[in-house]
Scaffold this motif. Sequence first.
Motif, PDB file in Angstrom:
ATOM      1  N   MET A   7     -11.755 -15.979  12.029  1.00 28.27           N
ATOM      2  CA  MET A   7     -11.118 -14.707  11.755  1.00 28.27           C
ATOM      3  C   MET A   7     -10.148 -14.876  10.591  1.00 28.27           C
ATOM      4  O   MET A   7      -9.366 -15.829  10.552  1.00 28.27           O
ATOM      5  CB  MET A   7     -10.362 -14.260  13.003  1.00 28.27           C
ATOM      6  N   MET A   8     -10.165 -13.955   9.650  1.00 28.83           N
ATOM      7  CA  MET A   8      -9.310 -14.052   8.472  1.00 28.83           C
ATOM      8  C   MET A   8      -7.912 -13.533   8.792  1.00 28.83           C
ATOM      9  O   MET A   8      -7.750 -12.596   9.568  1.00 28.83           O
ATOM     10  CB  MET A   8      -9.899 -13.241   7.324  1.00 28.83           C
ATOM     11  N   PRO A   9      -6.898 -14.150   8.166  1.00 30.47           N
ATOM     12  CA  PRO A   9      -5.537 -13.655   8.404  1.00 30.47           C
ATOM     13  C   PRO A   9      -5.346 -12.273   7.792  1.00 30.47           C
ATOM     14  O   PRO A   9      -5.975 -11.943   6.791  1.00 30.47           O
ATOM     15  CB  PRO A   9      -4.662 -14.699   7.710  1.00 30.47           C
ATOM     16  N   ARG A  10      -4.483 -11.516   8.381  1.00 32.21           N
ATOM     17  CA  ARG A  10      -4.230 -10.171   7.885  1.00 32.21           C
ATOM     18  C   ARG A  10      -3.424 -10.250   6.604  1.00 32.21           C
ATOM     19  O   ARG A  10      -2.472 -11.002   6.492  1.00 32.21           O
ATOM     20  CB  ARG A  10      -3.465  -9.362   8.919  1.00 32.21           C
ATOM     21  N   SER A  11      -3.817  -9.481   5.661  1.00 33.57           N
ATOM     22  CA  SER A  11      -3.080  -9.467   4.398  1.00 33.57           C
ATOM     23  C   SER A  11      -2.064  -8.344   4.436  1.00 33.57           C
ATOM     24  O   SER A  11      -2.161  -7.415   5.233  1.00 33.57           O
ATOM     25  CB  SER A  11      -4.031  -9.277   3.223  1.00 33.57           C
ATOM     26  N   SER A  12      -1.099  -8.445   3.530  1.00 30.49           N
ATOM     27  CA  SER A  12      -0.073  -7.414   3.487  1.00 30.49           C
ATOM     28  C   SER A  12      -0.604  -6.136   2.835  1.00 30.49           C
ATOM     29  O   SER A  12      -0.013  -5.078   2.967  1.00 30.49           O
ATOM     30  CB  SER A  12       1.138  -7.925   2.707  1.00 30.49           C
ATOM     31  N   ARG A  13      -1.702  -6.258   2.121  1.00 31.20           N
ATOM     32  CA  ARG A  13      -2.261  -5.087   1.465  1.00 31.20           C
ATOM     33  C   ARG A  13      -3.065  -4.251   2.459  1.00 31.20           C
ATOM     34  O   ARG A  13      -3.616  -4.751   3.419  1.00 31.20           O
ATOM     35  CB  ARG A  13      -3.164  -5.505   0.317  1.00 31.20           C
ATOM     36  N   SER A  14      -3.135  -2.975   2.162  1.00 29.32           N
ATOM     37  CA  SER A  14      -3.911  -2.112   3.042  1.00 29.32           C
ATOM     38  C   SER A  14      -5.398  -2.334   2.793  1.00 29.32           C
ATOM     39  O   SER A  14      -5.813  -2.812   1.746  1.00 29.32           O
ATOM     40  CB  SER A  14      -3.544  -0.649   2.794  1.00 29.32           C
ATOM     41  N   ARG A  15      -6.200  -1.983   3.748  1.00 27.93           N
ATOM     42  CA  ARG A  15      -7.640  -2.231   3.662  1.00 27.93           C
ATOM     43  C   ARG A  15      -8.342  -1.233   2.760  1.00 27.93           C
ATOM     44  O   ARG A  15      -9.414  -1.486   2.247  1.00 27.93           O
ATOM     45  CB  ARG A  15      -8.260  -2.193   5.049  1.00 27.93           C
ATOM     46  N   PHE A  16      -7.757  -0.074   2.582  1.00 26.84           N
ATOM     47  CA  PHE A  16      -8.404   0.929   1.754  1.00 26.84           C
ATOM     48  C   PHE A  16      -7.667   1.062   0.430  1.00 26.84           C
ATOM     49  O   PHE A  16      -6.483   0.810   0.332  1.00 26.84           O
ATOM     50  CB  PHE A  16      -8.456   2.290   2.466  1.00 26.84           C
ATOM     51  N   LYS A  17      -8.408   1.433  -0.595  1.00 24.39           N
ATOM     52  CA  LYS A  17      -7.844   1.581  -1.938  1.00 24.39           C
ATOM     53  C   LYS A  17      -7.124   2.913  -2.044  1.00 24.39           C
ATOM     54  O   LYS A  17      -7.589   3.930  -1.538  1.00 24.39           O
ATOM     55  CB  LYS A  17      -8.955   1.525  -2.987  1.00 24.39           C
ATOM     56  N   LEU A  18      -5.977   2.882  -2.719  1.00 22.73           N
ATOM     57  CA  LEU A  18      -5.232   4.113  -2.937  1.00 22.73           C
ATOM     58  C   LEU A  18      -5.704   4.758  -4.237  1.00 22.73           C
ATOM     59  O   LEU A  18      -6.025   4.068  -5.204  1.00 22.73           O
ATOM     60  CB  LEU A  18      -3.740   3.810  -3.043  1.00 22.73           C
ATOM     61  N   SER A  19      -5.697   6.068  -4.266  1.00 19.44           N
ATOM     62  CA  SER A  19      -6.051   6.759  -5.499  1.00 19.44           C
ATOM     63  C   SER A  19      -4.873   6.653  -6.466  1.00 19.44           C
ATOM     64  O   SER A  19      -3.756   6.290  -6.082  1.00 19.44           O
ATOM     65  CB  SER A  19      -6.362   8.226  -5.207  1.00 19.44           C
ATOM     66  N   GLU A  20      -5.136   6.952  -7.724  1.00 20.29           N
ATOM     67  CA  GLU A  20      -4.089   6.860  -8.748  1.00 20.29           C
ATOM     68  C   GLU A  20      -2.916   7.782  -8.407  1.00 20.29           C
ATOM     69  O   GLU A  20      -1.765   7.411  -8.586  1.00 20.29           O
ATOM     70  CB  GLU A  20      -4.658   7.211 -10.130  1.00 20.29           C
ATOM     71  N   GLU A  21      -3.221   8.967  -7.926  1.00 24.33           N
ATOM     72  CA  GLU A  21      -2.169   9.928  -7.584  1.00 24.33           C
ATOM     73  C   GLU A  21      -1.303   9.402  -6.433  1.00 24.33           C
ATOM     74  O   GLU A  21      -0.085   9.521  -6.463  1.00 24.33           O
ATOM     75  CB  GLU A  21      -2.786  11.279  -7.205  1.00 24.33           C
ATOM     76  N   GLU A  22      -1.947   8.797  -5.435  1.00 25.75           N
ATOM     77  CA  GLU A  22      -1.190   8.230  -4.321  1.00 25.75           C
ATOM     78  C   GLU A  22      -0.327   7.068  -4.790  1.00 25.75           C
ATOM     79  O   GLU A  22       0.794   6.886  -4.325  1.00 25.75           O
ATOM     80  CB  GLU A  22      -2.141   7.770  -3.218  1.00 25.75           C
ATOM     81  N   LYS A  23      -0.863   6.253  -5.717  1.00 29.87           N
ATOM     82  CA  LYS A  23      -0.083   5.140  -6.267  1.00 29.87           C
ATOM     83  C   LYS A  23       1.149   5.650  -7.002  1.00 29.87           C
ATOM     84  O   LYS A  23       2.250   5.129  -6.842  1.00 29.87           O
ATOM     85  CB  LYS A  23      -0.941   4.313  -7.230  1.00 29.87           C
ATOM     86  N   LYS A  24       0.945   6.692  -7.813  1.00 28.06           N
ATOM     87  CA  LYS A  24       2.070   7.272  -8.558  1.00 28.06           C
ATOM     88  C   LYS A  24       3.125   7.826  -7.606  1.00 28.06           C
ATOM     89  O   LYS A  24       4.325   7.648  -7.807  1.00 28.06           O
ATOM     90  CB  LYS A  24       1.580   8.371  -9.490  1.00 28.06           C
ATOM     91  N   LYS A  25       2.642   8.504  -6.554  1.00 25.97           N
ATOM     92  CA  LYS A  25       3.562   9.080  -5.571  1.00 25.97           C
ATOM     93  C   LYS A  25       4.366   7.986  -4.887  1.00 25.97           C
ATOM     94  O   LYS A  25       5.584   8.086  -4.741  1.00 25.97           O
ATOM     95  CB  LYS A  25       2.766   9.877  -4.535  1.00 25.97           C
ATOM     96  N   ARG A  26       3.689   6.906  -4.498  1.00 26.41           N
ATOM     97  CA  ARG A  26       4.370   5.789  -3.834  1.00 26.41           C
ATOM     98  C   ARG A  26       5.389   5.134  -4.771  1.00 26.41           C
ATOM     99  O   ARG A  26       6.492   4.798  -4.373  1.00 26.41           O
ATOM    100  CB  ARG A  26       3.346   4.768  -3.354  1.00 26.41           C
ATOM    101  N   ARG A  27       4.994   4.972  -6.061  1.00 23.13           N
ATOM    102  CA  ARG A  27       5.919   4.392  -7.045  1.00 23.13           C
ATOM    103  C   ARG A  27       7.159   5.254  -7.219  1.00 23.13           C
ATOM    104  O   ARG A  27       8.275   4.745  -7.310  1.00 23.13           O
ATOM    105  CB  ARG A  27       5.203   4.235  -8.400  1.00 23.13           C
ATOM    106  N   ARG A  28       6.947   6.592  -7.289  1.00 22.84           N
ATOM    107  CA  ARG A  28       8.085   7.505  -7.422  1.00 22.84           C
ATOM    108  C   ARG A  28       9.028   7.389  -6.227  1.00 22.84           C
ATOM    109  O   ARG A  28      10.246   7.366  -6.377  1.00 22.84           O
ATOM    110  CB  ARG A  28       7.596   8.941  -7.561  1.00 22.84           C
ATOM    111  N   GLU A  29       8.447   7.314  -5.026  1.00 22.58           N
ATOM    112  CA  GLU A  29       9.265   7.180  -3.816  1.00 22.58           C
ATOM    113  C   GLU A  29      10.053   5.881  -3.824  1.00 22.58           C
ATOM    114  O   GLU A  29      11.232   5.860  -3.469  1.00 22.58           O
ATOM    115  CB  GLU A  29       8.374   7.247  -2.570  1.00 22.58           C
ATOM    116  N   GLN A  30       9.407   4.789  -4.249  1.00 21.59           N
ATOM    117  CA  GLN A  30      10.095   3.503  -4.312  1.00 21.59           C
ATOM    118  C   GLN A  30      11.224   3.542  -5.334  1.00 21.59           C
ATOM    119  O   GLN A  30      12.297   2.979  -5.123  1.00 21.59           O
ATOM    120  CB  GLN A  30       9.110   2.377  -4.665  1.00 21.59           C
ATOM    121  N   LYS A  31      10.981   4.208  -6.468  1.00 21.18           N
ATOM    122  CA  LYS A  31      11.998   4.316  -7.513  1.00 21.18           C
ATOM    123  C   LYS A  31      13.197   5.100  -6.986  1.00 21.18           C
ATOM    124  O   LYS A  31      14.350   4.707  -7.189  1.00 21.18           O
ATOM    125  CB  LYS A  31      11.402   5.005  -8.742  1.00 21.18           C
ATOM    126  N   LYS A  32      12.930   6.206  -6.314  1.00 23.40           N
ATOM    127  CA  LYS A  32      14.011   7.008  -5.742  1.00 23.40           C
ATOM    128  C   LYS A  32      14.822   6.183  -4.749  1.00 23.40           C
ATOM    129  O   LYS A  32      16.050   6.227  -4.741  1.00 23.40           O
ATOM    130  CB  LYS A  32      13.452   8.244  -5.027  1.00 23.40           C
TER     131      LYS A  32
END
Length: 135
Positions: free
Chosen positions: A1-26
């Motif tokens: 069994m492979m260890p769990r990675s910190s990354r999510s299993r599904f890919k985020l869309s560009e818009e979701e990435k931008k939204k997450r970046r904005r939230e982190q910046k705030k």
Amino acid sequence: MMPRSSRSRFKLSEEEKKKRRREQKKLSMRRARSKLDAVALEERRKKDRERYHRKKEGLIKTIKDFRPRDQRQVRKIWREKAKLRREKEKIKKTTEQIIQENTPPSSPCPSSSSSFSRISVGKAVAARNKQKIAD
């Protein structure tokens, strides 16, 4: 069994990435502001208000106010500056690491270990003096 990675299993869309970046910046800006003292905080808020009003009056052009060609030029400058900044940070980090590696470990200071004995000797002398005065 492979260890769990910190990354999510599904890919985020560009818009979701931008939204997450904005939230982190705030969030990071909120944390930075919370660390400021009252005077510095008020000074920062004053500057923010002035910048906001200048922007609203049109004195500060945002990227969307430029023509497409100018937008490309501005973004190119941003990329170059970001690249330089990352290189400087990388150089700074490596020099700090080299300095850390080449600095000899600090030898144990004899005065720090003897400080407790000095305290105990001082207490013993004080106790002796009290006893002499009492006798």
